[in-house]
Design a protein around this motif. Structure first.
Motif, PDB file in Angstrom:
ATOM      1  N   VAL A 222      54.405 -47.132   7.524  1.00 52.94           N
ATOM      2  CA  VAL A 222      54.590 -48.663   6.999  1.00 52.94           C
ATOM      3  C   VAL A 222      54.899 -47.853   5.175  1.00 52.94           C
ATOM      4  O   VAL A 222      55.917 -48.484   5.134  1.00 52.94           O
ATOM      5  N   ASN A 223      54.371 -47.258   4.975  1.00 54.07           N
ATOM      6  CA  ASN A 223      54.775 -46.813   3.822  1.00 54.07           C
ATOM      7  C   ASN A 223      55.566 -45.319   3.819  1.00 54.07           C
ATOM      8  O   ASN A 223      54.270 -43.611   3.907  1.00 54.07           O
ATOM      9  N   PRO A 224      56.964 -44.362   3.719  1.00 56.48           N
ATOM     10  CA  PRO A 224      56.832 -43.140   3.840  1.00 56.48           C
ATOM     11  C   PRO A 224      56.532 -42.420   2.746  1.00 56.48           C
ATOM     12  O   PRO A 224      56.756 -40.740   2.341  1.00 56.48           O
ATOM     13  N   ASP A 225      56.727 -43.247   1.686  1.00 56.53           N
ATOM     14  CA  ASP A 225      57.078 -42.211   0.659  1.00 56.53           C
ATOM     15  C   ASP A 225      55.075 -41.684  -0.306  1.00 56.53           C
ATOM     16  O   ASP A 225      54.763 -41.860  -1.271  1.00 56.53           O
ATOM     17  N   ILE A 226      54.250 -41.960   1.059  1.00 50.29           N
ATOM     18  CA  ILE A 226      52.972 -41.708   0.776  1.00 50.29           C
ATOM     19  C   ILE A 226      52.790 -39.916   0.402  1.00 50.29           C
ATOM     20  O   ILE A 226      53.354 -38.908   1.328  1.00 50.29           O
ATOM     21  N   GLU A 227      52.271 -39.453  -0.960  1.00 52.01           N
ATOM     22  CA  GLU A 227      51.922 -38.462  -1.241  1.00 52.01           C
ATOM     23  C   GLU A 227      51.172 -37.414   0.154  1.00 52.01           C
ATOM     24  O   GLU A 227      49.868 -37.990  -0.105  1.00 52.01           O
ATOM     25  N   VAL A 228      50.904 -36.855   1.071  1.00 52.01           N
ATOM     26  CA  VAL A 228      50.282 -36.110   1.903  1.00 52.01           C
ATOM     27  C   VAL A 228      49.840 -34.684   1.833  1.00 52.01           C
ATOM     28  O   VAL A 228      50.205 -33.977   1.253  1.00 52.01           O
ATOM     29  N   LYS A 229      48.770 -34.491   1.278  1.00 47.52           N
ATOM     30  CA  LYS A 229      47.654 -32.959   1.223  1.00 47.52           C
ATOM     31  C   LYS A 229      46.561 -33.055   1.658  1.00 47.52           C
ATOM     32  O   LYS A 229      45.399 -32.857   1.460  1.00 47.52           O
ATOM     33  N   ALA A 230      46.766 -32.581   3.125  1.00 49.95           N
ATOM     34  CA  ALA A 230      45.992 -32.900   3.739  1.00 49.95           C
ATOM     35  C   ALA A 230      45.583 -31.483   5.075  1.00 49.95           C
ATOM     36  O   ALA A 230      45.659 -30.174   5.393  1.00 49.95           O
TER      37      ALA A 230
ATOM     38  N   ILE B 268      41.763 -41.784  -0.181  1.00 49.41           N
ATOM     39  CA  ILE B 268      43.516 -43.334  -0.407  1.00 49.41           C
ATOM     40  C   ILE B 268      43.422 -43.343  -1.899  1.00 49.41           C
ATOM     41  O   ILE B 268      42.402 -43.851  -2.120  1.00 49.41           O
ATOM     42  N   VAL B 269      44.379 -43.008  -2.173  1.00 50.34           N
ATOM     43  CA  VAL B 269      45.032 -43.338  -3.811  1.00 50.34           C
ATOM     44  C   VAL B 269      45.485 -44.726  -3.448  1.00 50.34           C
ATOM     45  O   VAL B 269      47.006 -44.186  -2.879  1.00 50.34           O
TER      46      VAL B 269
ATOM     47  N   THR C 197      51.049 -50.396  -1.595  1.00 46.94           N
ATOM     48  CA  THR C 197      50.094 -49.578  -3.158  1.00 46.94           C
ATOM     49  C   THR C 197      49.700 -48.144  -2.837  1.00 46.94           C
ATOM     50  O   THR C 197      49.234 -47.338  -3.768  1.00 46.94           O
ATOM     51  N   ILE C 198      49.640 -47.784  -1.460  1.00 46.99           N
ATOM     52  CA  ILE C 198      49.108 -46.113  -1.659  1.00 46.99           C
ATOM     53  C   ILE C 198      50.004 -45.309  -2.029  1.00 46.99           C
ATOM     54  O   ILE C 198      51.451 -44.536  -1.151  1.00 46.99           O
ATOM     55  N   ARG C 199      49.527 -44.824  -2.915  1.00 47.49           N
ATOM     56  CA  ARG C 199      50.234 -43.740  -3.784  1.00 47.49           C
ATOM     57  C   ARG C 199      50.402 -42.326  -2.818  1.00 47.49           C
ATOM     58  O   ARG C 199      51.031 -40.942  -3.175  1.00 47.49           O
TER      59      ARG C 199
ATOM     60  N   ASP D 292      42.426 -46.704  -7.915  1.00 44.11           N
ATOM     61  CA  ASP D 292      41.951 -47.436  -6.792  1.00 44.11           C
ATOM     62  C   ASP D 292      41.533 -46.217  -6.150  1.00 44.11           C
ATOM     63  O   ASP D 292      43.349 -45.769  -5.410  1.00 44.11           O
ATOM     64  N   GLU D 293      40.639 -45.765  -5.342  1.00 43.20           N
ATOM     65  CA  GLU D 293      40.609 -44.882  -4.305  1.00 43.20           C
ATOM     66  C   GLU D 293      39.090 -44.881  -3.794  1.00 43.20           C
ATOM     67  O   GLU D 293      38.737 -46.020  -4.125  1.00 43.20           O
ATOM     68  N   VAL D 294      39.561 -44.915  -1.831  1.00 42.72           N
ATOM     69  CA  VAL D 294      38.177 -45.315  -1.453  1.00 42.72           C
ATOM     70  C   VAL D 294      38.917 -43.925  -0.595  1.00 42.72           C
ATOM     71  O   VAL D 294      39.823 -42.982  -0.810  1.00 42.72           O
TER      72      VAL D 294
END
Length: 129
Positions: free
Chosen positions: A121-129, A96-97, A73-75, A102-104
């Motif tokens: 686990v979820n390769p669809d997560i958009e990462v902006k780190a 983490i959205v 569910t992490i976007r 929800d966000e933490v």
């Protein structure tokens, strides 16, 4: 299962302990031993909380204290210095959205490894780190 400890800012610990230790020392100097004992208990509790902040990835679940987040569910994951209260002991944080709104905020010591484990686990997560 992978466990990531929270990064801890030294200045945060100095502020928290400075604020808590002053009344403890003052209580000893003024012979208010009940105050000192109470503050010593608070210092021990805060110390336990500081060292118990960790983030666990178990299969497809991310566990942060009592909260369990389904990694599917992490976007989005992005870097932030947001000072809001959260299970993060550093201002060098990741937001983490997940779900719809929800966000933490977390502050793992090894950010890159943490993000890579989430992406496994979820390769669809958009990462902006």
């Amino acid at each position: 299962m992978k466990v990531y400890k929270s990064k801890i800012d030294w200045w945060l610990m100095a502020i928290v302990y400075g604020v808590l230790i002053y009344p403890m020392v003052d209580g000893i100097l003024t012979k208010e031993y009940i105050l000192s004992a109470g503050m010593m208990g608070v210092v021990l509790l805060i110390t336990l909380l500081f060292y118990s902040v960790q983030y666990k990835i178990e299969g497809a679940q991310l566990k942060i204290w009592w909260t369990t987040i389904d990694i599917k569910t992490i976007r989005k994951v992005y870097a932030t210095r947001n000072p809001l209260s959260s299970p993060a002991l550093s201002l060098d944080r990741l937001a983490i959205v997940y779900n719809k709104y929800d966000e933490v905020l977390v502050s793992p010591k090894n950010r890159e490894d943490f993000i890579q484990e989430l992406l496994k686990v979820n390769p669809d997560i958009e990462v902006k780190a």
